[in-house]
Write an enzyme that holds these catalytic residues in place. Structure first.
Site, PDB file in Angstrom:
ATOM      1  N   SER A 165     -11.770   5.853  -5.581  1.00 42.12           N
ATOM      2  CA  SER A 165     -12.869   4.906  -5.782  1.00 42.12           C
ATOM      3  C   SER A 165     -12.495   3.568  -5.113  1.00 42.12           C
ATOM      4  O   SER A 165     -12.115   3.567  -3.938  1.00 42.12           O
ATOM      5  CB  SER A 165     -13.162   4.749  -7.275  1.00 42.12           C
ATOM      6  OG  SER A 165     -14.383   4.082  -7.484  1.00 42.12           O
ATOM      7  N   ASP A 335     -20.087  13.991  -7.176  1.00 41.71           N
ATOM      8  CA  ASP A 335     -20.120  12.520  -7.141  1.00 41.71           C
ATOM      9  C   ASP A 335     -21.463  12.046  -6.590  1.00 41.71           C
ATOM     10  O   ASP A 335     -21.848  12.401  -5.483  1.00 41.71           O
ATOM     11  CB  ASP A 335     -18.970  12.019  -6.258  1.00 41.71           C
ATOM     12  CG  ASP A 335     -18.649  10.533  -6.455  1.00 41.71           C
ATOM     13  OD1 ASP A 335     -19.581   9.765  -6.753  1.00 41.71           O
ATOM     14  OD2 ASP A 335     -17.479  10.175  -6.308  1.00 41.71           O
ATOM     15  N   HIS A 365     -18.495  11.182 -10.275  1.00 43.51           N
ATOM     16  CA  HIS A 365     -17.501  10.311  -9.654  1.00 43.51           C
ATOM     17  C   HIS A 365     -16.187  10.245 -10.443  1.00 43.51           C
ATOM     18  O   HIS A 365     -15.103  10.286  -9.868  1.00 43.51           O
ATOM     19  CB  HIS A 365     -18.089   8.908  -9.501  1.00 43.51           C
ATOM     20  CG  HIS A 365     -17.170   7.919  -8.864  1.00 43.51           C
ATOM     21  ND1 HIS A 365     -16.715   8.059  -7.572  1.00 43.51           N
ATOM     22  CD2 HIS A 365     -16.588   6.780  -9.346  1.00 43.51           C
ATOM     23  CE1 HIS A 365     -15.914   7.046  -7.277  1.00 43.51           C
ATOM     24  NE2 HIS A 365     -15.820   6.263  -8.328  1.00 43.51           N
TER      25      HIS A 365
END
Lengths: 386, 386
Positions: A165, A335, A365
């Site tokens: 991320s 995601d 995610h």
């Protein structure tokens, strides 16, 4: 903990440094790196970088691994000698995938954060918290601060830089900014540049905080913090971290009290909650208890600015210098915040042939955090085969 | 406009009613329907239903079409005799797909709304706006209010009931609640029941309003309205109405002033905006100028409660009585708020074989509004072939 004062000098030899202070794993430390010029102009006059580390840096200083945390992540990747599990527990430790009998593992709190690194809640030269005076910082600024930390630790190049991320954005920016100091780079559930949609969701989160009257323009440290705004920001974010299927399967339309939602909602309007609402309330409450609202804004705005190609030509041109870096690019199949297509776009722009690995998870995610075994397996078969 | 007083009596014969008042198309009207018992218990003591209509109800009273608006939609489907285009302009009119030379078309403002139907901003018996006293209402409550409006208008059964998004939920609820009064039903970009994710996004929107200090628990009509909260709610919602591709293609990472975002954001922190932010600001501003925050909450909570099977057994059982209704179920292929899979689930549960039609649009959920030609084509080949 190393104090800024004692550690403000020049870098010490790595092994000597890590040996001399007898580093225990998983304990927060900090090093003063001095003034930091910023990409937006100006400088932060006095920056402290907080970090945790595990294992021992070898004499050659070439066995260091940098793990980059995500938006609200801390430096606590792994339990180590502490009492608390880390956010990638099981990945780092003696005999684990990232074997701390062999590697010296570092996780630094991002610039602007609230886990020890200089951020909006830090005390400025006048003895008061920065608050609204904290400058706009970018992912690139944080990487420069991390590079100075690496200097201080005696790490000339990283065996690997790994992140998911926003941590992936920081890992990628490391490779692009310092390709000579990154031998391997793993970018998980991330992208080359924040998209319009990611910016849009981020704006809503930032506004939720700024519109909380307790925010007081960012200078709330003498009063009640903007917990309602930060909680709402977290709710918005958390929805994007999870897949529709995951929320539907866990909560559906059920009421918190076990009644059908019709009865729950209908019998006690305003009181009864859908289970998914209660769950999001809980997520909000947890974050509010551990995170500073100004740091949330600072790091979110840094992530909005993420664009590895900024000022570097096309994406391919920006990444051309990374030809000597071995990459792992991975996406979570479900995601919907960092779409797998963004990982494909990044991989296609990297020098050479870089396939995109898929982390199979129904969760969305957050699979980059929850599927530790899958992330570990991917890293083991790529960077940590021995 | 018909006043509540003059129209509070019993229903008049349909054709006589519509002829006697000389209805012009696209002009807001209202009819008082008296006290309305609510699904949650209790009653609204005095309800006015606002609506627009186009065309003329025939003697048999069997040529009426009900079009149901979406969450923040109004009754203004089509320009008619007004000065303003409607939200499905081109679909309804003389010679159009829904030909007002043949059909009498009605669009009623939902219960709890702010386009003339009784809602939180309406004046209660004590002469003050309901505000926080407005009760929780459901989709089913609104359909009951609409049924009473149909009684007053002399419409015993609808030739068709048509809606998209929340309008689709209302259309479906009409078919399930009054299968003998609905001959055809089109449910576009909607679902049988709101999902956990839809509830989650809705909660964030409701909280955004409730946390605005101007909201004052809902009793803000004497002061400044909670425009910041409503604006944030709209931003959150609007992101879900559009696809990632659509936002990326239109705005990317561009800055509003045409600079690269790096320079824009970096040169003037806090002032410069990404184009997508400016776009969302604009969407927020537009809604705040035309919508009441309490109505936004009331209708959003009604939509959260949407479950056509509530109290009716399984979904198949709940829909079994609709065997005599001809259905059109359609999904926007890029919709990520009302996923096409939800349309599939609804269609599979309907009696008989109901295929799911696809509306091809890159735009996302809002395709049900923007792709008027596609919606029109679908309706023409199904309900309006003549």
């Amino acid at each position: 903990m190393l104090s800024p004062e004692t550690d403000a000098g020049t870098a010490k030899p790595a092994a000597a440094w890590s040996t001399s202070v007898g580093l225990g794993g998983g304990v927060l430390r900090s090093i003063h790196i001095g003034e930091l010029p910023l990409e937006a102009g100006g400088a932060l006059p006095s920056v402290t970088m907080a970090f945790e580390c595990w294992g021992t840096l070898n004499e050659a200083g070439d066995n260091a691994v940098l793990i980059q945390h995500a938006l609200t992540g801390s430096t606590h990747v792994s339990r180590g000698d502490s009492e608390e599990d880390g956010w990638w527990e099981g990945l780092v430790g003696p005999g684990e995938v990232i074997d701390t009998d062999k590697f010296f593992v570092v996780c630094a709190n991002m610039l602007g954060g609230c886990y020890g690194t200089t951020g909006p809640s830090s005390v400025a030269a006048d003895g008061r918290p920065y608050g609204s005076r904290f400058p706009f910082v970018t992912i690139r600024d944080s990487v420069e601060a991390e590079a100075r930390l690496a200097d201080r630790l005696g790490i000339s190049s990283w065996y690997a830089v790994i992140g998911g991320s926003m941590g992936g954005a920081r890992a990628l920016e490391w490779a692009a900014s310092h390709p000579d100091r990154v031998r391997r780079c793993a970018v998980v559930a991330s992208c080359a540049a924040s998209t319009a949609e990611q910016i849009a969701f981020a704006q809503a989160q930032v506004l939720a905080i700024r519109q909380d009257p307790n925010f007081a323009g960012g200078d709330y440290y003498d009063g009640a913090p903007p917990t309602l705004g930060l909680g709402l920001a977290r709710r918005i974010a958390h929805i994007t971290y999870r897949s529709e299927e995951e929320m539907g399967g866990r909560f559906g339309r059920d009421a918190q009290d076990g009644a059908t939602i019709s009865h729950g909602r209908l019998e006690a309007p305003g009181d009864s909650r859908y289970k998914v609402e209660s769950y999001l309330d809980h997520q909000a409450h947890k974050l509010v208890g551990r995170f500073d609202a100004n740091s949330y804004i600072a790091i979110t705005e840094a992530l909005m600015s993420h664009d590895v190609a900024r000022g570097r030509g096309t994406l391919e041109e920006a990444l051309a210098e990374t030809a000597g870096v071995e990459f792992v690019v991975a996406a979570v199949n479900s995601d919907r915040l960092y779409f797998p297509a963004q990982s494909e776009e990044l991989a296609a722009a990297l020098p050479g042939q870089v396939p995109v690995a898929r982390i199979d998870s129904p969760i969305g995610h957050d699979g980059f955090l929850t599927e530790v075994a899958a992330v570990g397996g991917l890293l083991k078969e790529s960077f940590f085969r021995d």
